[in-house]
Scaffold this active site. Structure first.
Site, PDB file in Angstrom:
ATOM      1  N   CYS A  17      -6.118  -2.549   6.089  1.00 16.71           N
ATOM      2  CA  CYS A  17      -7.346  -1.766   6.251  1.00 16.71           C
ATOM      3  C   CYS A  17      -8.423  -2.391   5.354  1.00 16.71           C
ATOM      4  O   CYS A  17      -8.138  -3.282   4.545  1.00 16.71           O
ATOM      5  CB  CYS A  17      -7.083  -0.332   5.807  1.00 16.71           C
ATOM      6  SG  CYS A  17      -6.570  -0.272   4.075  1.00 16.71           S
ATOM      7  N   HIS A  46       0.478  -1.392  -2.117  1.00 20.22           N
ATOM      8  CA  HIS A  46       1.933  -1.240  -2.105  1.00 20.22           C
ATOM      9  C   HIS A  46       2.593  -2.211  -1.134  1.00 20.22           C
ATOM     10  O   HIS A  46       3.014  -1.845  -0.035  1.00 20.22           O
ATOM     11  CB  HIS A  46       2.311   0.212  -1.769  1.00 20.22           C
ATOM     12  CG  HIS A  46       2.129   1.134  -2.928  1.00 20.22           C
ATOM     13  ND1 HIS A  46       1.933   2.488  -2.800  1.00 20.22           N
ATOM     14  CD2 HIS A  46       2.125   0.894  -4.265  1.00 20.22           C
ATOM     15  CE1 HIS A  46       1.823   3.030  -4.009  1.00 20.22           C
ATOM     16  NE2 HIS A  46       1.928   2.074  -4.900  1.00 20.22           N
ATOM     17  N   HIS A  79      -5.471   2.481  -5.260  1.00 22.18           N
ATOM     18  CA  HIS A  79      -5.131   3.911  -5.177  1.00 22.18           C
ATOM     19  C   HIS A  79      -5.992   4.787  -6.066  1.00 22.18           C
ATOM     20  O   HIS A  79      -5.984   6.006  -5.930  1.00 22.18           O
ATOM     21  CB  HIS A  79      -3.663   4.115  -5.571  1.00 22.18           C
ATOM     22  CG  HIS A  79      -2.738   3.151  -4.917  1.00 22.18           C
ATOM     23  ND1 HIS A  79      -2.333   1.984  -5.514  1.00 22.18           N
ATOM     24  CD2 HIS A  79      -2.185   3.165  -3.696  1.00 22.18           C
ATOM     25  CE1 HIS A  79      -1.547   1.316  -4.686  1.00 22.18           C
ATOM     26  NE2 HIS A  79      -1.443   2.009  -3.583  1.00 22.18           N
ATOM     27  N   CYS A 101     -10.223   2.148  -3.586  1.00 17.61           N
ATOM     28  CA  CYS A 101     -10.833   2.170  -2.250  1.00 17.61           C
ATOM     29  C   CYS A 101     -12.001   3.158  -2.265  1.00 17.61           C
ATOM     30  O   CYS A 101     -11.868   4.288  -2.759  1.00 17.61           O
ATOM     31  CB  CYS A 101      -9.805   2.599  -1.206  1.00 17.61           C
ATOM     32  SG  CYS A 101     -10.546   2.783   0.426  1.00 17.61           S
ATOM     33  N   GLU A 131      -2.208   7.707  -5.937  1.00 17.59           N
ATOM     34  CA  GLU A 131      -3.514   8.268  -5.527  1.00 17.59           C
ATOM     35  C   GLU A 131      -3.654   9.721  -5.992  1.00 17.59           C
ATOM     36  O   GLU A 131      -4.718  10.151  -6.436  1.00 17.59           O
ATOM     37  CB  GLU A 131      -3.674   8.185  -4.006  1.00 17.59           C
ATOM     38  CG  GLU A 131      -5.051   8.693  -3.559  1.00 17.59           C
ATOM     39  CD  GLU A 131      -5.219   8.747  -2.052  1.00 17.59           C
ATOM     40  OE1 GLU A 131      -4.666   7.893  -1.332  1.00 17.59           O
ATOM     41  OE2 GLU A 131      -5.927   9.670  -1.583  1.00 17.59           O
ATOM     42  N   THR A 170      -5.514  10.513   1.096  1.00 11.52           N
ATOM     43  CA  THR A 170      -6.101   9.814   2.259  1.00 11.52           C
ATOM     44  C   THR A 170      -5.062   9.287   3.245  1.00 11.52           C
ATOM     45  O   THR A 170      -5.418   8.879   4.341  1.00 11.52           O
ATOM     46  CB  THR A 170      -6.926   8.601   1.784  1.00 11.52           C
ATOM     47  OG1 THR A 170      -6.082   7.748   1.009  1.00 11.52           O
ATOM     48  CG2 THR A 170      -8.129   9.026   0.965  1.00 11.52           C
ATOM     49  N   SER A 228       4.950   2.808   0.258  1.00 11.80           N
ATOM     50  CA  SER A 228       3.643   2.899   0.926  1.00 11.80           C
ATOM     51  C   SER A 228       3.601   4.193   1.723  1.00 11.80           C
ATOM     52  O   SER A 228       4.321   4.362   2.706  1.00 11.80           O
ATOM     53  CB  SER A 228       3.459   1.694   1.847  1.00 11.80           C
ATOM     54  OG  SER A 228       2.505   1.991   2.840  1.00 11.80           O
ATOM     55  N   SER A 229       2.732   5.112   1.298  1.00 12.92           N
ATOM     56  CA  SER A 229       2.674   6.428   1.937  1.00 12.92           C
ATOM     57  C   SER A 229       2.312   6.297   3.406  1.00 12.92           C
ATOM     58  O   SER A 229       2.945   6.890   4.273  1.00 12.92           O
ATOM     59  CB  SER A 229       1.634   7.298   1.210  1.00 12.92           C
ATOM     60  OG  SER A 229       1.382   8.479   1.917  1.00 12.92           O
ATOM     61  N   SER A 273      -1.043  -1.656   4.114  1.00 13.07           N
ATOM     62  CA  SER A 273      -0.933  -2.656   3.051  1.00 13.07           C
ATOM     63  C   SER A 273      -0.030  -3.826   3.444  1.00 13.07           C
ATOM     64  O   SER A 273       0.326  -4.647   2.600  1.00 13.07           O
ATOM     65  CB  SER A 273      -0.428  -1.995   1.764  1.00 13.07           C
ATOM     66  OG  SER A 273       0.641  -1.127   2.053  1.00 13.07           O
TER      67      SER A 273
HETATM   68  S1  SF4 Z   1      -7.840   5.077   1.740  1.00 12.74           S
HETATM   69 FE1  SF4 Z   1      -6.105   3.659   1.514  1.00 12.74          FE
HETATM   70  S2  SF4 Z   1      -5.375   3.326   3.626  1.00 12.74           S
HETATM   71 FE2  SF4 Z   1      -7.437   4.226   3.762  1.00 12.74          FE
HETATM   72  S3  SF4 Z   1      -8.886   2.529   3.909  1.00 12.74           S
HETATM   73 FE3  SF4 Z   1      -8.690   3.037   1.741  1.00 12.74          FE
HETATM   74  S4  SF4 Z   1      -7.032   1.710   0.960  1.00 12.74           S
HETATM   75 FE4  SF4 Z   1      -6.892   1.738   3.199  1.00 12.74          FE
END
Ligand code: SF4
Length: 323
Positions: A17, A46, A79, A101, A131, A170, A228-229, A273
């Site tokens: 992502c 992760h 996270h 993020c 997170e 998230t 990794s969730s 990830s």
């Molecule tokens: S919240 Fe986590 S899964 Fe969603 S875009 Fe950000 S890093 Fe990626």
């Protein structure tokens, strides 16, 4: 002997992502700009493959700021971190870069806003996930109550139902989270929160793609890490949407081929990830054993990009807008 036939159904979107791409780029650019070693607090994302690749380039991963020596840059993972972490880095005069993020930071800001309004906050999420630790650590202890699962939503006790808000991790299951929010809204009609939830676009899109392909697959592989969730949620979503034989694998070498005997259609996706290279290795491993037909089903196109910290931007990037 002729190989058995197999149709590989690739889910799209899958894998990296925008938040993960940004976090990895922050580490790579920091190593280039400041020279190795660059320290990273917690796995930047992760995925062991990603972490080992960055270690080879000069990143050093640690779990605590205490392990970071003076005079080297330190990066906080995608996270997010509790407020005390940057505060401690400042106290020690460390130079740090925050790879949180932006969609996680958005949840941090929501929490702060609710807190300023005097609301107690319920966080829907998984205990112990970095997170969740980072989000709870944005506010003084006790300001945020963690709610994990429907049963917890049914029994959580709040100080004042009229002064209440919710936020979410998230990377949760979209379906489970909606059920939990329905419970909270039923129990506490005055609760404040986002229109839907805080689950990010990448988690939502990857789950949607899996829901579309799962009913037509005899088995499904999610390429991703056990911690990794969003990868774990993809396995659950596939199992709940018509493909009970859904398995998490970190890489092709981990596939238990006996589980895939006699199947005609194999779904493949990857957590946010997991790099595409690992999916390509799964495809190659399947090609070695089966006569392969590949179908790719893309439910939506993604074009999200996040800006890098200013200190790592190329001069031309500083003026270009990004999400
Ligand atoms: S919240 Fe986590 S899964 Fe969603 S875009 Fe950000 S890093 Fe990626």
């Amino acid at each position: 002997m002729a190989k058995p036939k197999l149709t590989l159904v690739l889910a799209g979107p899958r894998g990296f992502c925008a938040g993960v791409e940004r976090a990895i780029e922050i580490v790579e650019r920091a190593i280039k700009k400041f020279g190795p070693p660059v320290y990273v607090r917690h796995e930047i994302v992760h995925n062991r493959f990603v972490v080992e690749g960055l270690e080879a380039k000069g990143a050093v991963f640690v779990e605590d700021l205490n392990e970071v020596p003076e005079n080297v840059p330190v990066i906080f993972s995608a996270h997010g971190v509790p407020k005390e972490v940057p505060a401690e880095a400042e106290r020690r005069n460390l130079f740090y870069l925050d790879a949180t993020c932006p969609l996680v930071s958005k949840v941090h800001r929501e929490a702060e806003q609710h807190h300023r309004m005097g609301r107690q906050i319920l966080l829907i999420g998984h205990a112990g996930h970095p997170e969740v630790i980072g989000t709870m650590g944005q506010l003084p202890e006790g300001s945020i109550l963690l709610v994990e699962g429907i049963a917890a939503a049914e029994r959580v006790e709040v100080a004042d139902p009229e002064n209440l808000a919710f936020i979410t991790q998230t990377t949760l299951s979209v379906d489970d989270t909606r059920e939990m929010i329905d419970v909270l809204r039923r129990r506490f009609p005055a609760i404040h929160g986002p229109n839907k939830e805080d689950i990010c676009y990448a988690t939502t899109n990857r789950q949607h793609a899996v829901k579309v392909i799962a009913p037509d697959c005899d088995a499904l592989l999610v390429v991703g890490a056990p911690n990794s969730s969003n990868s774990q949620r993809l396995v659950e979503v596939a199992r709940n949407h018509g493909c009970p034989k859904s398995l998490l694998v970190q890489r092709a070498a981990e596939i238990d081929w006996s589980e895939l005997q006699g199947i005609a259609r194999l779904g493949v996706t990857a957590g946010a990830s997991a790099p595409e290279l690992l999916v390509e290795q799964v495809i190659a491993a399947c090609r070695a054993r089966f006569e392969l037909t590949i179908e790719e089903i893309t439910v939506t196109a993604e074009s999200v990009r996040f800006k890098l910290p200013r200190v790592l931007q190329e001069p031309s990037q500083e003026s270009s807008a990004a999400v």
